[in-house]
Design a protein around this motif. Structure first.
Motif, PDB file in Angstrom:
ATOM      1  N   TYR A 115      45.490 -54.211   6.063  1.00 58.74           N
ATOM      2  CA  TYR A 115      45.428 -54.301   4.601  1.00 58.74           C
ATOM      3  C   TYR A 115      44.532 -53.213   4.018  1.00 58.74           C
ATOM      4  N   THR A 147      46.482 -49.835   4.163  1.00 54.00           N
ATOM      5  CA  THR A 147      47.526 -49.672   3.148  1.00 54.00           C
ATOM      6  C   THR A 147      46.941 -49.630   1.743  1.00 54.00           C
ATOM      7  N   GLY A 181      47.235 -46.709  -1.413  1.00 54.91           N
ATOM      8  CA  GLY A 181      47.776 -47.051  -2.716  1.00 54.91           C
ATOM      9  C   GLY A 181      48.823 -48.140  -2.696  1.00 54.91           C
ATOM     10  N   PHE A 182      48.882 -48.940  -1.621  1.00 57.02           N
ATOM     11  CA  PHE A 182      49.870 -50.009  -1.515  1.00 57.02           C
ATOM     12  C   PHE A 182      49.149 -51.340  -1.326  1.00 57.02           C
ATOM     13  N   GLY A 183      49.905 -52.445  -1.439  1.00 54.20           N
ATOM     14  CA  GLY A 183      49.321 -53.769  -1.392  1.00 54.20           C
ATOM     15  C   GLY A 183      49.530 -54.480  -0.077  1.00 54.20           C
ATOM     16  N   ALA A 186      52.834 -54.069   2.025  1.00 54.70           N
ATOM     17  CA  ALA A 186      52.899 -52.902   2.894  1.00 54.70           C
ATOM     18  C   ALA A 186      52.150 -53.154   4.205  1.00 54.70           C
ATOM     19  N   SER A 187      51.038 -53.884   4.138  1.00 51.67           N
ATOM     20  CA  SER A 187      50.314 -54.191   5.381  1.00 51.67           C
ATOM     21  C   SER A 187      51.154 -55.086   6.282  1.00 51.67           C
ATOM     22  N   ALA A 208      52.640 -42.329   0.430  1.00 48.32           N
ATOM     23  CA  ALA A 208      53.951 -42.842   0.832  1.00 48.32           C
ATOM     24  C   ALA A 208      54.409 -42.230   2.154  1.00 48.32           C
ATOM     25  N   LEU A 245      52.377 -43.791   5.005  1.00 51.45           N
ATOM     26  CA  LEU A 245      52.839 -45.156   5.262  1.00 51.45           C
ATOM     27  C   LEU A 245      54.155 -45.143   6.030  1.00 51.45           C
TER      28      LEU A 245
END
Length: 528
Positions: A108, A111, A115-117, A120-121, A184, A187
């Motif tokens: 977490y 990610t 810049g993701f929540g 994404a984790s 992005a 990720l």
């Protein structure tokens, strides 16, 4: 004048709140005990217990290896080939599971830094088993017909691929962000590395286990399956421990090194295993298979002498019972996986949300529960050999012990008996895990013993079906369902669900062991 009255009222309100705070905090501590208030559950005691558990596991494993390396245990090169394949299979199970578990606590943060929540984790974690559906049928295609040279090459290649993907994951995680926004892209690369390592690990671990099962004599199958299942649980404990140890030793503070360094360590260990796999995996299994047939013949002969008559020959066996054992082994794998994953998820959620434990202590508690169960499992196997318990008796005893252990999850039971529910939650984990491993080992051995080669009920199809259900429904769907059940309906409903699940396991074991007894020469069972 009005402003001064408002200010005075505010000051008086803060004073009253300050005076009332101790009583409220005291009530909170009584209702929800925190970690420092619990005797015997401080972080220092937990760390000491964890160190003792690791030492105990190391001693037990060392004794097991030394006993297996005695000359009388290896009366020929065929026995050494069996031992090497078993050890490689056990090592792949531990490293593969630790590779899956290690980023759970840090995904977490990683990610979020990109810049993701939380979604994404979850994608980063779940990508490891996302390709199980295409990977497992591929294993069936690669192993039919069995070609030892091809399987050996695939195992070594996939082991190297898993290690390289783990190192690639580390490289992407610790890479500097640069001037542009590459969140992005990074990720996508992290997910791609997880997909690659998971796909290769599934192929490698499945084929090497099939190889070990093919040449393991019948009398050693239960012990091998027990060691294999213990290695899986050891990998589940090794993942968070390795993550914490690597981060502490390297003083990593940013999210990239915290998630990347443990993956790099696992990748390095896997790459070190590649030359050993190439040199130890035999190029031909004919001699080992011949030795296995001889030993199995002696084992069956001893069983015939003790029972009086046998139904072991292919023409005397009830095919319906063999198919029933095959189906029961697949179902029991799913049922045990759901129960085990639910225990891990629920324990972490309860300790975090209800008892306010810090994440580091939650990880240590979960890991120590897994590790402390391993010596208990070994002690039970020693007692089983000393008391000369049959597979039927051992399986029934262990599955009933697991069902009784779920009662320790009853809310308020620990507070009434021991002053805190934390003790009973951890004790339930300590009792249920060994029962799961031992019973599952006996079921896995039976699925190999009573398989029907050349049909859809072969050991290859059984292992693939077990993993397909456990990797998808067991490890993918169980965590959110467990969290939803506890959050919306409470711990009592979760305890009832666990109890029903374990009682279903008891029924499965009782019916299946009746088929064991019949196929090995006992009285006719009811249909399973």
């Amino acid at each position: 004048m009005s402003q001064s009255r408002v200010a005075a009222a505010a000051v008086q309100g803060r004073a009253l709140a300050t005076e009332a705070a101790p009583s409220r905090n005291k009530d909170l501590q009584v209702a929800m005990p925190v970690l420092p208030r619990l005797p015997g559950l401080s972080p220092w005691v937990l760390c000491t217990s964890l160190a003792a558990a690791i030492i105990a596991v190391g001693l037990v494993s060392g004794i097991f290896l030394l006993r297996r390396l005695k000359p009388e245990k290896h009366d020929g090169p065929e026995s050494l080939e069996v031992f090497h394949c078993q050890m490689l299979s056990i090592a792949s199970a531990a490293l593969g599971m630790s590779g899956y578990i290690s980023p759970i606590a840090t995904a977490y943060d990683m990610t979020a830094s990109l810049g993701f929540g939380s979604a994404a984790s979850g994608l980063v974690i779940g990508a490891y088993y996302a390709l199980a559906l295409p990977a497992l049928p591929l294993v069936l295609w690669l192993t039919r017909p069995w070609n030892q040279t091809r399987c050996r090459t695939i195992c070594v290649s996939c082991a190297a691929l898993v290690g390289s993907a783990q190192l690639g994951f580390m490289a992407v995680a610790i890479a500097p962000s640069g001037k542009g926004n590459y969140g992005a892209l990074r990720l996508a690369l992290l997910v791609s590395m997880r997909l690659l390592m998971g796909f290769a690990e599934i192929v490698f671990s499945t084929i090497i286990k099939l190889m070990a099962q093919r040449i393991t004599p019948q009398e050693q199958l239960v012990n091998f399956q027990a060691q294999y299942n213990s290695a899986v649980v050891f990998g589940m404990a090794l993942g968070p421990l390795l993550s914490s140890a690597v981060c502490m030793s390297t003083a990593a503070h940013s999210s990239g090194p915290r998630i990347g360094y443990p993956s790099g360590v696992i990748g390095f260990l896997l790459l070190c295993m590649v030359p050993f796999a190439w040199s130890l995996i035999p190029t031909d299994l004919d001699a080992s298979l011949h030795a296995k047939d001889i030993k199995d013949g002696l084992h069956v002969g001893a069983a015939k002498a003790s029972i009086g008559h046998a139904r072991v020959a292919a023409g005397d066996v009830d095919r319906a019972l063999r198919k029933g054992i095959w189906r029961a082994a697949v179902f029991y794998e799913l049922e045990r996986t759901v129960s085990q994953v639910a225990i891990e998820v629920a324990a972490s959620l309860i300790l975090e949300s209800e008892f306010r434990w810090p994440p580091a202590c939650i990880g240590l508690a979960a890991s120590s529960g897994c590790l402390l169960g391993m010596p208990i499992n070994e002690l039970f196997l020693i007692a089983r050999r000393s008391l000369d318990w049959s597979d039927e008796t051992s399986a029934r005893f262990c599955t009933m012990m697991g069902a009784v252990g779920t009662l320790l999850l009853w809310p308020g039971l620990g507070s009434w008996l021991l002053g805190s529910d934390i003790v009973t939650i951890l004790l339930a984990e300590l009792l249920i895990f060994p029962s799961i491993r031992t019973t599952k080992s006996i079921m896995d051995a039976a699925s190999v013993e009573f398989a029907m080669p050349g049909t859809s009920f072969s050991q290859e199809h059984c292992l693939v079906a077990q993993r397909m259900f456990s990797f998808t429904l067991g490890r993918f769907a169980t965590p959110p369902l467990t969290r939803w059940l506890i959050h919306d309906y409470g711990r009592l409903s979760y305890m009832h669900a666990q109890l029903c699940l374990n009682l279903m396991g008891c029924v499965t074991i009782i019916k299946t062991t009746q088929a064991f007894r019949y196929l090995r020469g006992g009285s006719a069972p009811t249909r399973i």
